[in-house]
Design a protein around this motif. Structure first.
Motif, PDB file in Angstrom:
ATOM      1  N   VAL A 384       0.899  -1.178   0.117  1.00 36.14           N
ATOM      2  CA  VAL A 384       0.107  -0.020   0.206  1.00 36.14           C
ATOM      3  C   VAL A 384       0.901   1.292  -0.013  1.00 36.14           C
ATOM      4  O   VAL A 384       1.798   1.533   0.862  1.00 36.14           O
ATOM      5  N   ASP A 385       0.768   2.031  -0.965  1.00 34.85           N
ATOM      6  CA  ASP A 385       1.415   3.297  -1.026  1.00 34.85           C
ATOM      7  C   ASP A 385       0.528   4.236   0.094  1.00 34.85           C
ATOM      8  O   ASP A 385      -0.517   4.816  -0.587  1.00 34.85           O
ATOM      9  N   LEU A 386       1.383   4.957   0.824  1.00 34.10           N
ATOM     10  CA  LEU A 386       0.778   5.667   1.639  1.00 34.10           C
ATOM     11  C   LEU A 386       1.227   7.208   1.382  1.00 34.10           C
ATOM     12  O   LEU A 386       0.773   8.224   2.294  1.00 34.10           O
ATOM     13  N   THR A 387       2.018   7.636   0.336  1.00 31.75           N
ATOM     14  CA  THR A 387       2.286   8.819   0.175  1.00 31.75           C
ATOM     15  C   THR A 387       1.494   9.863  -0.033  1.00 31.75           C
ATOM     16  O   THR A 387       1.561  10.954   0.633  1.00 31.75           O
ATOM     17  N   VAL A 388       0.428   9.676  -0.858  1.00 36.99           N
ATOM     18  CA  VAL A 388      -0.585  10.855  -1.062  1.00 36.99           C
ATOM     19  C   VAL A 388      -1.334  11.128   0.110  1.00 36.99           C
ATOM     20  O   VAL A 388      -1.728  12.139   0.545  1.00 36.99           O
ATOM     21  N   LEU A 389      -1.948  10.051   0.725  1.00 40.08           N
ATOM     22  CA  LEU A 389      -2.676  10.114   2.178  1.00 40.08           C
ATOM     23  C   LEU A 389      -1.623  11.126   3.029  1.00 40.08           C
ATOM     24  O   LEU A 389      -2.232  12.052   3.639  1.00 40.08           O
ATOM     25  N   ALA A 390      -0.613  10.823   3.174  1.00 42.31           N
ATOM     26  CA  ALA A 390       0.307  11.822   4.169  1.00 42.31           C
ATOM     27  C   ALA A 390       0.599  12.810   3.743  1.00 42.31           C
ATOM     28  O   ALA A 390       0.334  13.862   4.745  1.00 42.31           O
ATOM     29  N   ARG A 391       0.655  13.315   2.496  1.00 40.53           N
ATOM     30  CA  ARG A 391       0.773  14.713   2.132  1.00 40.53           C
ATOM     31  C   ARG A 391      -0.567  15.594   2.327  1.00 40.53           C
ATOM     32  O   ARG A 391      -0.416  16.613   2.777  1.00 40.53           O
ATOM     33  N   GLN A 392      -1.732  14.666   1.986  1.00 40.60           N
ATOM     34  CA  GLN A 392      -3.079  15.428   2.454  1.00 40.60           C
ATOM     35  C   GLN A 392      -3.032  15.873   3.876  1.00 40.60           C
ATOM     36  O   GLN A 392      -3.424  16.824   4.157  1.00 40.60           O
ATOM     37  N   ILE A 393      -2.593  14.754   4.775  1.00 37.80           N
ATOM     38  CA  ILE A 393      -2.542  15.313   6.154  1.00 37.80           C
ATOM     39  C   ILE A 393      -1.752  16.436   6.431  1.00 37.80           C
ATOM     40  O   ILE A 393      -2.171  17.378   7.349  1.00 37.80           O
ATOM     41  N   ALA A 394      -0.456  16.338   5.840  1.00 35.61           N
ATOM     42  CA  ALA A 394       0.208  17.401   6.350  1.00 35.61           C
ATOM     43  C   ALA A 394      -0.303  18.646   5.744  1.00 35.61           C
ATOM     44  O   ALA A 394      -0.152  19.951   6.527  1.00 35.61           O
ATOM     45  N   GLN A 395      -0.947  18.765   4.607  1.00 35.02           N
ATOM     46  CA  GLN A 395      -1.657  19.821   3.989  1.00 35.02           C
ATOM     47  C   GLN A 395      -2.696  20.433   4.950  1.00 35.02           C
ATOM     48  O   GLN A 395      -2.859  21.513   4.934  1.00 35.02           O
ATOM     49  N   ALA A 396      -3.401  19.575   5.675  1.00 35.90           N
ATOM     50  CA  ALA A 396      -4.109  19.778   6.727  1.00 35.90           C
ATOM     51  C   ALA A 396      -3.609  20.943   7.833  1.00 35.90           C
ATOM     52  O   ALA A 396      -4.298  21.763   8.380  1.00 35.90           O
ATOM     53  N   TYR A 397      -2.473  20.271   8.076  1.00 38.23           N
ATOM     54  CA  TYR A 397      -1.769  21.221   9.143  1.00 38.23           C
ATOM     55  C   TYR A 397      -1.334  22.505   8.505  1.00 38.23           C
ATOM     56  O   TYR A 397      -1.310  23.533   9.366  1.00 38.23           O
ATOM     57  N   LYS A 398      -0.757  22.355   7.254  1.00 41.46           N
ATOM     58  CA  LYS A 398      -0.137  23.812   6.693  1.00 41.46           C
ATOM     59  C   LYS A 398      -0.394  23.786   5.229  1.00 41.46           C
ATOM     60  O   LYS A 398       0.108  22.674   4.713  1.00 41.46           O
ATOM     61  N   SER A 399      -1.378  24.610   4.597  1.00 41.15           N
ATOM     62  CA  SER A 399      -1.858  24.230   3.083  1.00 41.15           C
ATOM     63  C   SER A 399      -0.331  24.239   2.228  1.00 41.15           C
ATOM     64  O   SER A 399      -0.537  23.480   1.314  1.00 41.15           O
TER      65      SER A 399
END
Length: 538
Positions: A384-399
């Motif tokens: 499972v590639d978690l890359t995109v999900l992780a970047r979405q989560i980071a973007q929620a903290y700082k756009s």
């Protein structure tokens, strides 16, 4: 054949319109209040982190997932989702241990630098100084080249039998007779054999087993109570895990015994075989010596990561920089990777990820002083590639940590390479897959042709007419968004992004109910994007 200016402009306009139909027309961001450090309003494009994770789990049919977020020096969010076992009543929690796979390499790198600081090894040492009896072609390979994955030594994982337990020297024997894949120091290719040799060097230089050295110098000092190796489960894990729970659940013991309250438990890993989720024995991870044999919780990884950011683990900045800096080969080529870590053009960003028997893992770090966000994701499903999900989560903290695109409409990840190299890698991936490229539209070149300036922006159009025709036979309107396209662009910060239409959203837009075809197309697009954007092939 060269296109005339008018033809190129028409193609450019058509491609922009088509891409707009796929990704941007319905995604104008709604005004939101700015997210500041400590703000409780955590969402990106209207999606909360919990919703992002829940949708990801459902889409990829994950048994469970664990997440932890760092905003140094805090871990403001740590959570478990779903189950860690499909047979036992065990929930993903803040203390659940998952095999962290290739993230283990980061611990190995720290151990090497700790011994370097202690004067017990040097990065220029040939590996033969620490590991005897190696093939002649391996003996002059240095510690640094092993850390760079520039050794050229074959990866033993292709020859592993998960049902068998190997000693470290037996892992080396699996590829001992194979020639080097390339001359050492001239290229980079991921190899678990490199990490095994480093772990053996750590044993020689320290005078103790690799796992004991990691425990004494990283796990124990950082008080990582949910971090251990599989062979330590019996001695350290709090839970006696029976084969089943007939008539009762061992977790009822929490009523009388404190260790059973929010216990440290290893998750069960799963691999899809014949469409079924099959459990993988935890012992299989032990074969990934120094590369993928460590187990930890997302919260522990985050705590360790905070320690790595300062001098708690590696004292000198110059030594930490060895881990944090891209590889520079002898011929001057710079490869944006080092012992599992990969680097993009986002200043201070680094990530390490991959899968292992039954598990997938991801750790990213935004190290710039005005960001300091780290995301850890662990799940008990392989591949499972978690890359995109992780970047979405980071973007929620700082756009500005993300691409500024709604990933419900357009799936995007940042490339480790510049636009030209990323485009070349896409084309190479398509060629290998025998998928024809129908057109390439260079919007920046078209803009220059009319005396305008545009940062690199290129659309590559490709596809398989058999698949596209199958979908258009159901609804011809989808022909507006076929063939498939991939967009490569450079943003104002110099970051290169790879994006393609979210095919689930596209299918819903046109009422396509052929989920198997859409899933296959999504998997293909994801594979091409991963191949183009990343250094390592996991």
């Amino acid at each position: 054949m060269r296109l005339g200016q008018n033809t190129r402009l028409m193609l450019s306009a058509a491609a922009v319109l088509s891409v707009s139909n796929m990704t941007f027309a319905q995604t104008a961001p709604t005004p939101v209040l700015p997210i500041v450090r400590g703000d409780y309003r955590l969402a990106t494009y209207g999606e909360t982190i919990d919703k992002l994770v829940a949708d990801f789990i459902e889409k990829h049919k994950l048994p469970g997932l664990s997440m932890a977020i760092v905003q140094a020096p805090y871990i403001p969010r740590s959570a478990g989702y779903g189950k860690t076992s499909l047979d036992l009543d065990e929930l993903a929690s803040t203390k659940t241990m998952w095999n962290i796979g290739p993230v283990t390499q980061a611990f190995t790198a720290v151990a090497v630098m700790q011994l370097k600081e202690a004067g017990k090894l040097d990065l220029s040492d040939p590996i033969s100084r620490h590991v005897p009896g190696l093939p002649a072609a391996w003996q002059r390979i240095t510690i640094l080249q092993l850390m760079q994955h520039s050794s050229g030594i074959a990866d033993y994982r292709a020859r592993l039998d998960d049902a068998k337990q190997y000693k470290p020297t037996e892992l080396l024997d699996l590829v001992r007779a194979e020639p080097l894949r390339f001359k050492s120091g001239t290229q980079v290719a991921l190899s678990a054999t490199d990490a095994a040799l480093l772990a053996l060097a750590i044993e020689h230089a320290s005078g103790m087993p690799y796992r004991e050295f990691v425990r004494r110098h990283q796990i124990d000092p950082m008080h990582l109570d949910s971090t251990m190796f599989a062979d330590e489960f019996a001695a350290k894990a709090k839970i006696d895990r029976p084969a089943s729970h007939p008539g009762d659940n061992q977790h009822s013991r929490f009523k009388a015994e404190e260790p059973f309250i929010n216990p440290v438990e290893p998750a069960t890993g799963y691999r899809i075989v014949g469409g079924q989720a099959m459990p993988v024995p935890p012992e299989a991870s032990s074969n990934l010596f120094g590369f993928g044999d460590l187990w930890s919780s997302a919260e522990d990884i985050s705590k360790w990561d905070i320690g790595l950011a300062g001098s708690a683990l590696v004292k000198e900045l110059v030594d930490r920089d060895v881990i944090y800096m891209p590889t520079k080969l002898a011929n001057g080529t710079v490869v944006p990777a080092m012992l599992g870590w990969e680097f993009t053009h986002h200043p201070g960003f680094m990530e390490v990820k991959g899968d292992s028997p039954g598990f997938s893992s991801y750790l990213s770090r935004f190290t710039a002083s005005d960001e300091l966000v780290c995301v850890t994701l662990l799940t008990n499903k392989e591949g499972v590639d978690l890359t995109v999900l992780a970047r979405q989560i980071a973007q929620a903290y700082k756009s500005n940590l993300g691409p500024g695109v709604d990933q419900a409409q357009m799936v995007v990840q940042e490339s480790k390479y510049g636009p030209a190299e990323t485009i070349l890698r896409i084309r190479n991936a398509l060629t290998e897959a025998k998928v024809p490229v129908f057109a390439t539209v260079d919007h920046a070149a078209n803009a220059q042709g009319v005396d305008l300036q545009l940062r690199p922006t290129t659309v590559i159009t490709f596809g398989n007419p058999k698949v596209g025709t199958k979908l258009m036979d159901k609804t011809q309107a989808i022909g507006l968004d076929l063939p498939l396209r991939m967009l490569v662009w450079e943003d104002a910060r110099g970051r290169t992004w790879v994006g393609y239409s979210n095919l689930d959203t596209l299918a819903a837009r046109y009422g396509i109910e052929d989920s198997a075809t859409i899933a296959a197309m999504s998997m293909f697009m994801d594979g091409v994007a991963r191949r183009a954007a990343n250094v390592y092939a996991y």
